[in-house]
Scaffold this active site. Structure first.
Site, mmCIF file in Angstrom:
data_model
loop_
_atom_site.group_PDB
_atom_site.id
_atom_site.type_symbol
_atom_site.label_atom_id
_atom_site.label_comp_id
_atom_site.label_asym_id
_atom_site.label_seq_id
_atom_site.Cartn_x
_atom_site.Cartn_y
_atom_site.Cartn_z
ATOM 1 N N THR A 198 0.818 -1.217 0.000
ATOM 2 C CA THR A 198 0.000 0.000 0.000
ATOM 3 C C THR A 198 0.851 1.265 0.000
ATOM 4 O O THR A 198 0.346 2.357 -0.250
ATOM 5 C CB THR A 198 -0.930 0.037 1.223
ATOM 6 O OG1 THR A 198 -0.138 0.024 2.421
ATOM 7 C CG2 THR A 198 -1.868 -1.164 1.222
ATOM 8 N N CYS A 205 2.540 2.706 9.498
ATOM 9 C CA CYS A 205 1.554 2.832 10.564
ATOM 10 C C CYS A 205 2.183 2.605 11.933
ATOM 11 O O CYS A 205 3.307 2.129 12.056
ATOM 12 C CB CYS A 205 0.443 1.785 10.392
ATOM 13 S SG CYS A 205 -0.368 1.758 8.810
ATOM 14 N N CYS A 238 -2.297 0.236 14.819
ATOM 15 C CA CYS A 238 -3.244 0.740 13.814
ATOM 16 C C CYS A 238 -4.412 -0.227 13.623
ATOM 17 O O CYS A 238 -4.228 -1.445 13.554
ATOM 18 C CB CYS A 238 -2.530 0.963 12.483
ATOM 19 S SG CYS A 238 -3.598 1.678 11.205
ATOM 20 N N ARG A 285 4.561 6.558 2.941
ATOM 21 C CA ARG A 285 3.914 7.769 3.447
ATOM 22 C C ARG A 285 3.107 7.415 4.695
ATOM 23 O O ARG A 285 2.682 6.264 4.864
ATOM 24 C CB ARG A 285 2.997 8.384 2.390
ATOM 25 C CG ARG A 285 1.844 7.487 1.976
ATOM 26 C CD ARG A 285 1.058 8.075 0.807
ATOM 27 N NE ARG A 285 -0.126 7.284 0.496
ATOM 28 C CZ ARG A 285 -0.103 6.171 -0.230
ATOM 29 N NH1 ARG A 285 1.040 5.730 -0.732
ATOM 30 N NH2 ARG A 285 -1.228 5.520 -0.476
ATOM 31 N N CYS A 303 0.234 6.810 7.482
ATOM 32 C CA CYS A 303 -1.169 6.409 7.464
ATOM 33 C C CYS A 303 -2.034 7.559 7.981
ATOM 34 O O CYS A 303 -1.733 8.172 9.004
ATOM 35 C CB CYS A 303 -1.352 5.180 8.354
ATOM 36 S SG CYS A 303 -3.058 4.667 8.605
ATOM 37 N N CYS A 336 -4.042 6.240 11.602
ATOM 38 C CA CYS A 336 -3.416 6.161 12.931
ATOM 39 C C CYS A 336 -2.408 7.271 13.187
ATOM 40 O O CYS A 336 -1.909 7.406 14.319
ATOM 41 C CB CYS A 336 -2.747 4.802 13.125
ATOM 42 S SG CYS A 336 -1.298 4.516 12.086
#
Length: 344
Positions: free
Chosen positions: A33, A37, A41, A66, A68, A71
């Protein structure tokens, strides 16, 4: 424990159980993805092959990931700083601070800050302030100043508020506490056991102190104005039951009455400790989750350490998440031996 000292298996296990105690210790990167996190999370968990662990957000961003948006992993440090700032404000204020005021000082909404504070400490801001005020009252009332002055200095609006708040929360009436236990009789004895000399003390309600390598001086420091009575025929029966609990802990000791009081959170932790069956252990994280505060692992550890009646509140049955024994007030040899006996 730092990220460098953790294994990937430990990181994966913490992530799988969404353990909030590990937030800030490492970052979970999901390669499929492209996001990273917190370990806690609540998003759908990925396959192990798609996960990479990082020490911090900078490392994850360096790998092209990048943060999340659910969270907010980069806010972990900010959360801790906000809670520390709120605690400092609570301690410095002479009047109770409203939740909205604390939230405004930290830049959070009131609802979000309540969650953040509770996750970090195990108590709401209001409950933390009450516990702090209780501690101040106990400390102030132990010196030689006038009782009324001590009550006001601790932050209570008056004596009636103090008595209403403290009655029934200390194992003896508040009126006895303000005079160092005056009017309370505590029977005590030091008995030899296979684990060493043990101090046992009890009020008429139950055992109020059970410890190793302590003597009368320790009781006097806790209850300077109480009437301390060594031994006694009635106490002998209870004393035998306590000694039996030490020598054969697997037989159970729930029938032995105890007389202990703490904060609401401490008492919740102690109740959970008494639910752990002989021969079994729980982690600090499991205890925190059991009392409904999964992020309050450190607070659960502190409550565990504040236990006044060793063995009867079986804090020796709590271990670290990796299975190691962790600490014990009376030495790891005693803790290890108690667990060995119960495992039988």
């Amino acid at each position: 424990m730092s990220f460098a000292a953790m294994t990937e298996e430990e990181c994966w296990a913490a992530m799988r159980r969404r353990d909030k105690a590990y937030d800030g210790r490492f970052i979970v990167g999901v390669l499929t993805t492209g996001i990273y996190c917190r370990p806690s999370c609540g998003a759908r968990q990925p396959l192990r092959a798609n996960v990479r662990f990082f020490a911090d957000g900078a490392g994850a961003r360096g790998a092209g990931l990048r943060p999340c948006k659910r969270c907010l992993p980069d806010d972990v440090g900010r959360d801790e700083a906000a809670v520390l700032a709120a605690i400092a404000a609570i301690k410095d204020s002479e009047e109770p601070l409203a939740l909205a005021d604390l939230a405004q000082r930290t830049g959070y909404s009131a609802t979000h800050f309540q969650r953040v504070f509770t996750r970090q400490t195990g108590l709401s801001p209001a409950a933390y302030a009450r516990a702090l005020r209780d501690e101040r009252a106990r400390a102030a009332l132990s010196d030689t100043r006038r009782v009324t002055d001590a009550i006001y200095d601790a932050g209570f609006s008056g004596p009636s508020r103090f008595y209403g708040q403290m009655e029934g929360r200390m194992g003896m009436p508040a009126s006895a506490w303000v005079s160092g236990g005056k009017g309370t009789t505590i029977h005590w004895a030091i008995v030899p056991t296979s684990l060493g000399d043990m101090l046992v003390a009890a009020t008429d309600k139950g055992v109020c102190r059970l410890s190793f390598a302590e003597g009368r001086d320790a009781l006097e420091s806790r209850f300077p104005a109480a009437t301390l009575v060594e031994g006694g025929a009635e106490f002998a029966v209870l004393l035998k039951e306590v000694v039996d609990a030490v020598e054969t802990p697997a037989q159970g000791f729930d029938h032995i009455p105890i007389d202990v009081k703490g904060t609401a959170f401490q008492e919740a932790v102690w109740r959970e400790l008494r639910k752990i069956p002989a021969g079994e252990t729980r982690s600090y994280a499991e205890i925190a989750a059991a009392v409904g505060k999964p992020g309050a692992v450190r607070a659960a550890g502190s409550a565990n350490g504040a236990n006044n009646v060793a063995i009867l509140i079986p804090c020796h049955r709590v271990v670290r998440s990796n299975g190691s024994l962790g600490g014990y007030a009376y030495g790891l040899e005693i803790k290890e031996e108690l667990l060995r006996r119960e495992a039988k």
